[in-house]
Design an enzyme around this catalytic site. Sequence first.
Site, PDB file in Angstrom:
ATOM      1  N   ASN A 113       0.791  -1.198  -0.037  1.00  0.00           N
ATOM      2  CA  ASN A 113      -0.007   0.051  -0.026  1.00  0.00           C
ATOM      3  C   ASN A 113       0.652   1.458   0.101  1.00  0.00           C
ATOM      4  O   ASN A 113       2.035   1.356   0.576  1.00  0.00           O
ATOM      5  CB  ASN A 113      -0.749  -0.129   1.359  1.00  0.00           C
ATOM      6  N   ILE A 122      -0.568   4.536   0.623  1.00  0.00           N
ATOM      7  CA  ILE A 122      -1.914   5.325   0.994  1.00  0.00           C
ATOM      8  C   ILE A 122      -1.233   6.818   1.493  1.00  0.00           C
ATOM      9  O   ILE A 122      -1.923   7.671   0.883  1.00  0.00           O
ATOM     10  CB  ILE A 122      -2.427   4.810   2.256  1.00  0.00           C
ATOM     11  N   GLY A 123      -0.367   6.791   2.132  1.00  0.00           N
ATOM     12  CA  GLY A 123       0.159   8.242   2.277  1.00  0.00           C
ATOM     13  C   GLY A 123      -0.387   9.092   3.508  1.00  0.00           C
ATOM     14  O   GLY A 123      -0.608  10.392   3.629  1.00  0.00           O
ATOM     15  N   LEU A 124      -1.035   8.341   4.503  1.00  0.00           N
ATOM     16  CA  LEU A 124      -1.594   8.937   5.516  1.00  0.00           C
ATOM     17  C   LEU A 124      -2.392  10.322   5.529  1.00  0.00           C
ATOM     18  O   LEU A 124      -2.449  11.093   6.117  1.00  0.00           O
ATOM     19  CB  LEU A 124      -0.317   9.639   6.427  1.00  0.00           C
ATOM     20  N   ASN A 168       3.440   6.784  15.828  1.00  0.00           N
ATOM     21  CA  ASN A 168       3.902   5.926  14.626  1.00  0.00           C
ATOM     22  C   ASN A 168       5.192   6.529  14.232  1.00  0.00           C
ATOM     23  O   ASN A 168       5.206   7.828  13.744  1.00  0.00           O
ATOM     24  CB  ASN A 168       2.806   6.105  13.491  1.00  0.00           C
ATOM     25  N   CYS A 194       8.843   7.385  10.209  1.00  0.00           N
ATOM     26  CA  CYS A 194       8.651   8.581   9.217  1.00  0.00           C
ATOM     27  C   CYS A 194      10.145   9.179   9.515  1.00  0.00           C
ATOM     28  O   CYS A 194      10.616   9.219  10.560  1.00  0.00           O
ATOM     29  CB  CYS A 194       7.819   9.447   9.186  1.00  0.00           C
ATOM     30  N   ASN A 233       5.410  -2.518  11.676  1.00  0.00           N
ATOM     31  CA  ASN A 233       4.712  -1.739  10.819  1.00  0.00           C
ATOM     32  C   ASN A 233       5.075  -2.437   9.381  1.00  0.00           C
ATOM     33  O   ASN A 233       5.670  -3.449   9.209  1.00  0.00           O
ATOM     34  CB  ASN A 233       5.135  -0.236  10.597  1.00  0.00           C
ATOM     35  N   GLY A 262       0.882  -9.825   9.307  1.00  0.00           N
ATOM     36  CA  GLY A 262       0.276 -11.173   8.675  1.00  0.00           C
ATOM     37  C   GLY A 262      -0.620 -11.989   9.488  1.00  0.00           C
ATOM     38  O   GLY A 262      -0.796 -13.484   8.962  1.00  0.00           O
TER      39      GLY A 262
HETATM   40  C1  LIG Z   1      -3.468  -0.089   3.888  1.00  0.00           C
HETATM   41  C2  LIG Z   1      -2.865   0.094   5.199  1.00  0.00           C
HETATM   42  C3  LIG Z   1      -2.691   1.166   5.642  1.00  0.00           C
HETATM   43  C4  LIG Z   1      -1.928   1.295   6.756  1.00  0.00           C
HETATM   44  N1  LIG Z   1      -1.948   2.661   7.571  1.00  0.00           N
HETATM   45  C5  LIG Z   1      -1.390   2.613   8.656  1.00  0.00           C
HETATM   46  C6  LIG Z   1      -1.052   3.681   9.465  1.00  0.00           C
HETATM   47  O1  LIG Z   1      -1.894   4.848   9.259  1.00  0.00           O
HETATM   48  N2  LIG Z   1      -0.559   3.789  10.689  1.00  0.00           N
HETATM   49  C7  LIG Z   1       0.243   2.697  11.162  1.00  0.00           C
HETATM   50  O2  LIG Z   1       0.982   2.948  12.148  1.00  0.00           O
HETATM   51  N3  LIG Z   1       0.392   1.500  10.250  1.00  0.00           N
HETATM   52  C8  LIG Z   1      -0.479   1.640   9.350  1.00  0.00           C
HETATM   53  N4  LIG Z   1      -0.289   0.362   8.687  1.00  0.00           N
HETATM   54  C9  LIG Z   1       0.246  -0.741   8.970  1.00  0.00           C
HETATM   55  C10 LIG Z   1      -0.557  -1.694   9.758  1.00  0.00           C
HETATM   56  O3  LIG Z   1      -1.133  -1.227  10.961  1.00  0.00           O
HETATM   57  C11 LIG Z   1       0.422  -2.782  10.366  1.00  0.00           C
HETATM   58  O4  LIG Z   1       1.249  -2.536  11.009  1.00  0.00           O
HETATM   59  C12 LIG Z   1       0.817  -3.890   8.965  1.00  0.00           C
HETATM   60  O5  LIG Z   1      -0.054  -3.888   8.019  1.00  0.00           O
HETATM   61  C13 LIG Z   1       1.359  -5.209   9.605  1.00  0.00           C
HETATM   62  O6  LIG Z   1       0.302  -5.831   9.615  1.00  0.00           O
HETATM   63  P1  LIG Z   1      -0.702  -7.020   8.870  1.00  0.00           P
HETATM   64  O7  LIG Z   1       0.428  -7.571   7.889  1.00  0.00           O
HETATM   65  O8  LIG Z   1      -1.567  -7.874   9.590  1.00  0.00           O
HETATM   66  O9  LIG Z   1      -1.523  -5.851   7.934  1.00  0.00           O
HETATM   67  C14 LIG Z   1      -1.178   0.264   7.565  1.00  0.00           C
HETATM   68  C15 LIG Z   1      -1.394  -1.124   6.775  1.00  0.00           C
HETATM   69  C16 LIG Z   1      -2.036  -1.050   5.571  1.00  0.00           C
HETATM   70  C17 LIG Z   1      -2.175  -2.484   4.858  1.00  0.00           C
END
Ligand SMILES: Cc1cc2nc3c(=O)[nH]c(=O)nc-3n(C[C@H](O)[C@H](O)[C@H](O)COP(=O)(O)O)c2cc1C
Lengths: 291, 291, 266, 266
Positions: A69, A71-73, A127, A130, A191, A243
């Site tokens: 992804n 997304i760019g916050l 978070n 960055c 993350n 995951g």
């Molecule tokens: C689409 C998307 C958006 C995310 N946005 C954020 C975010 O805004 N802040 C953050 O700390 N982590 C963000 N993450 C990271 C997730 O919180 C998580 O740490 C990461 O996806 C690993 O877990 P997962 O494999 O179960 O998805 C995002 C992940 C995805 C897939």
Amino acid sequence: MTELCGIELRGPVLNGSGTFDAIAARRAFGDSLLERFPFDAFVSKTITVEPREGNPPPRLWETPAGMINSIGLPNKGLEGFLASDLPQLAELPVPLVVSVMGFTRDELATLVERVGEREEVELIELNVSCPNVETGLVMGADPAETGRALERVRPLTQKPLIVKLTPNAVDPAAVAAAAETAGADAVSLINTLKGMALHPRTGRPWLGGVTGGVSGPSVRAVALEQVHAVAERVGIPVIGMGGIASGRDAWDFLAAGATCIAVGTENFRDPAAGRRIASELSERGPVPAGV
Amino acid sequence: MTELCGIELRGPVLNGSGTFDAIAARRAFGDSLLERFPFDAFVSKTITVEPREGNPPPRLWETPAGMINSIGLPNKGLEGFLASDLPQLAELPVPLVVSVMGFTRDELATLVERVGEREEVELIELNVSCPNVETGLVMGADPAETGRALERVRPLTQKPLIVKLTPNAVDPAAVAAAAETAGADAVSLINTLKGMALHPRTGRPWLGGVTGGVSGPSVRAVALEQVHAVAERVGIPVIGMGGIASGRDAWDFLAAGATCIAVGTENFRDPAAGRRIASELSERGPVPAGV
Amino acid sequence: MGSEPRTLAPPQRRSATVVGNEELGAYRLIAAHDRDGPADPRPGQFYMLAAVEGWGGRSDERPYLPRAFSYARARPAEPGVRLEFLLEAIGPGTERLAELEAGDGLALVGPLGIGFRAPEPDTRALLVGGGIGTAPLLCLAEELDEPRVLLGFRSGEHAKAARLFPDPGLATDDGSVGRAVLVTELLAEELEGGPATVLACGPPPMLEAVRAMCAERGVPAQLAMESGMACGFGACFGCVVPTRDGYIRLCVDGPVLEAGRLESAL
Amino acid sequence: MGSEPRTLAPPQRRSATVVGNEELGAYRLIAAHDRDGPADPRPGQFYMLAAVEGWGGRSDERPYLPRAFSYARARPAEPGVRLEFLLEAIGPGTERLAELEAGDGLALVGPLGIGFRAPEPDTRALLVGGGIGTAPLLCLAEELDEPRVLLGFRSGEHAKAARLFPDPGLATDDGSVGRAVLVTELLAEELEGGPATVLACGPPPMLEAVRAMCAERGVPAQLAMESGMACGFGACFGCVVPTRDGYIRLCVDGPVLEAGRLESAL
Ligand SMILES: Cc1cc2nc3c(=O)[nH]c(=O)nc-3n(C[C@H](O)[C@H](O)[C@H](O)COP(=O)(O)O)c2cc1C
Ligand SMILES: Cc1cc2nc3c(=O)[nH]c(=O)nc-3n(C[C@H](O)[C@H](O)[C@H](O)COP(=O)(O)OP(=O)(O)OC[C@H]3O[C@@H](n4cnc5c(N)ncnc54)[C@H](O)[C@@H]3O)c2cc1C
Ligand SMILES: Cc1cc2nc3c(=O)[nH]c(=O)nc-3n(C[C@H](O)[C@H](O)[C@H](O)COP(=O)(O)OP(=O)(O)OC[C@H]3O[C@@H](n4cnc5c(N)ncnc54)[C@H](O)[C@@H]3O)c2cc1C
Ligand SMILES: Cc1cc2nc3c(=O)[nH]c(=O)nc-3n(C[C@H](O)[C@H](O)[C@H](O)COP(=O)(O)O)c2cc1C
Ligand code: FES
Ligand code: FES
């Protein structure tokens, strides 16, 4: 019951920040979402001081057993969040964690201070994946940088502070230890891993943001190793993610030393994933003492 | 034809070190293996100064779209390799790359000097994904440490030196740049990502080596990003690898700036993967100028 | 239809049973019995679909995420609803779904998104479909009285999907069926026939042509759009499209948008 | 059989066609027509198998790697060979293979490894199998003249695999079929009957009991062993087992080992 930084949770299953928008989900599913809410605590999408539009599309790419992804916050910014999102998130039946990101230590301080004032908020997640625009260093990749950030914000709130670690570091356990020393109450990881995809025809970057973050089952083995290493190094609670798609996966992260786990990408495949994983976890039986 | 550090290759497809044992494969497949050898240059499994038994089993764990290995660099040691393996590898129909790893700079120097003397060897790959037992730093994760290692061994041979980078670093491109400055002729990446698996029943580490390295399609997006970043930073050729399983994947790595690509885990699924990928690559058509 | 034509979805993935999968020229019409879903999805809403078995391990070890599909028809079934999807196989996900057989499990979440709004009062409904974009127009045409349906396809094989409609205006690129023009040319002619509301779904170039033409003539239009989606319910922020007031998530604020909100549909 | 009973494999993965898949109690007997493979694999050799379609996306998004299977029977077929595998479904890979239907593609590499050597001169061949370890004994029994076959199973359902043998000595844990003893007890009795060579395949505890018993009595024994494999042809160094002279790769130096090389078969 699970206890996280002094807060009672009905169970150990959180969502990963940015992987579940409870406000949007309520539009799609109605209040039935609240009746059987999928998580035991809810983590907001990361907010920043200024509003952000996010990255240009395309923002998604599917990978083998996962996705990237970029997304760019996107977010309404601190004021927009406090005014319009927070009241709605306060209606959720579980404790609220607000995730914040600052591009300078001053920004981080502003966010922690203002969010910390609101009693709807139980915990704050930092978070730190960055770059610090002042030092150029990615806060979460550098123990000293992370320590300094924590020292700055620690005095500004009584609320528990969770540091969300980045996996794109040589030694995440060293960063976690620095965070603990500087007063963090918990750490969460992982993350997303930095990744990229190319357009099948042009060979140019597919994602509007050029690079993105990899998540899903494909990163689980990496996440489990980092959670294990961090849990061995620090005494504060660890929130493990990366995951997790089943109760068996959750069991692994708890066995590796996590106190809570978070579900991210799996929410996209099933909005009730959190609840499903929680019940699979209890069926799977007791978790052995940390390895 | 592809040119790599002044050596003519019939094509751009190599094997990842440690993912194809041409001597053992010849026992299983006979000389038909040589008639249509799968790679355009052959990279040996990493050797060390002393012989190594490798890690206790289990050494393998299957992950979503990939695997974890904890092999532990079993090898006959420098003398054993030169005496018994090298003569057999010299019979292969393609140029030979010998991969070496030293746990100190002196060891690395010995390996480069002794291997460099042998004319059967066309190139030497330095596997720097191990801790320097003197400094405790993982050579390949630290630009300065990598630079010092290169400065030490560069004068010892005329043969092209390839530095095999580790992905478990904050900024692999910085390490690549340091290697280039210190005289490396090429870089190859990625090596495996650090990962872990737990025993499904006991919750204790599954692998005899406790942690291991993740490889396969699940790491491809991470590899592609690192190859892209490194190729943008350095002028020397880049050998890209990490989850390459098809001509389309190979095409992506070349589009990202790689001069050659290497096939690793996919060899385990198909001993002829290298050849299959080479023909899929040529069918896919020209690769656009580096992104 | 209400001001926001959205039927709420149960908040979890559920399993439906495939009851039919027939070829329709270049497409497949897949029917599934959704026991636990609402019987009244709104035209233009979509479902996130995945095969219960064997979702993954195809080209590039995909698919992994579910895929979005507008429903083409819905019929109450006791219990629940019988859903039909019109599908074009273009990659690992659609190829897997195209192989489903009666009795197989179909994992789904939905209905999702906002469907088509009612045409403006005292206007004729002009439904414009291009290729697979025909799908949501099928249930929409059923809800409206005497809508005019205009369809464009690449070839005669694709145009077989037109058979699902009583008496559509038809255009194909190769002229093998209907007229050898773009469907937008049919639209231009129809627009001469008095006040109309245009309801369109199709590939971006077609939607953009429709948008521009309607904007020029001041004709109200609704466009059912597409973008890559991971979740379908606003969780991932991945499906955004640019509008006059910034990026919006197509899965929760669309997929049907008032054409006026867009500078361009490309 | 030669000094190193190994038939060479073509150096690539090829596609065979499934021609049968029948239930055999707790197991399945899968037959495939391997057009491009050698017709003379040696008993004890194995193949790395994967389904051509749908290999992945099951529990935990697996399987990804191929799986190792001893061939149970081989019959020349024009062209190539008809191979039979006896399979026990215990996880995502074997579950997928157990679902294969006639006509499906079976990706394979093989034959691989070193098979059983000829029994010592002037000895009776005693074949000892436990559970799924029965598989390689089937082709082995066909090659030997009047071998004595002893088989042990968990239950009567598993013991149905014994029907593939003319007249085996049989033991089950629950005594539902044959005697309620461990197969090693049958072996102990047979060993009273004069000089023998033991050729065994089964779970580690059984193999270790056989090894210890034969070592004690000075009876030559060959054990067909198992370990987790990724490649099957010596590439990954993942399948090592400890021997008196260090770790060896079971896929190229085994899977059949002289019992004397092992301190323990566990
Ligand atoms: C689409 C998307 C958006 C995310 N946005 C954020 C975010 O805004 N802040 C953050 O700390 N982590 C963000 N993450 C990271 C997730 O919180 C998580 O740490 C990461 O996806 C690993 O877990 P997962 O494999 O179960 O998805 C995002 C992940 C995805 C897939
Ligand atoms: C609201 C909505 C409604 C829809 N309704 C229908 C319908 O009724 N019928 C129908 O047939 N289709 C419909 N679609 C389109 C359908 O969802 C896609 O065709 C489907 O997702 C394609 O998946 P795939 O795996 O077959 O193809 P993919 O391989 O996913 O390719 C689809 C497109 O995505 C891009 N792509 C290629 N590889 C990747 C990758 N690894 N990651 C991300 N993107 C990639 C390419 O541009 C490619 O053209 C709808 C889409 C939306 C958003
Ligand atoms: C030489 C040889 C010959 C064989 N012959 C036969 C035969 O004729 N018939 C037959 O039925 N079987 C045979 N086997 C065993 C067969 O290969 C395995 O049963 C099969 O690989 C299991 O795969 P699976 O996906 O079904 O189960 P898996 O999920 O792979 O589980 C199999 C075992 O591996 C471990 N495991 C669990 N998860 C993982 C993971 N993620 N990664 C790695 N290991 C894991 C556990 O111990 C589990 O018991 C043979 C094995 C070898 C080495
Ligand atoms: C079983 C196994 C053994 C490996 N051994 C070595 C090694 O000895 N030296 C080395 O530099 N890399 C080694 N690697 C790493 C590979 O060369 C390659 O960098 C990595 O696997 C990523 O490529 P892939 O995803 O295509 O496998 C090994 C990888 C595997 C899976
Ligand atoms: S698809 Fe995830 S937000 Fe729209
Ligand atoms: S299975 Fe790979 S070396 Fe034996």
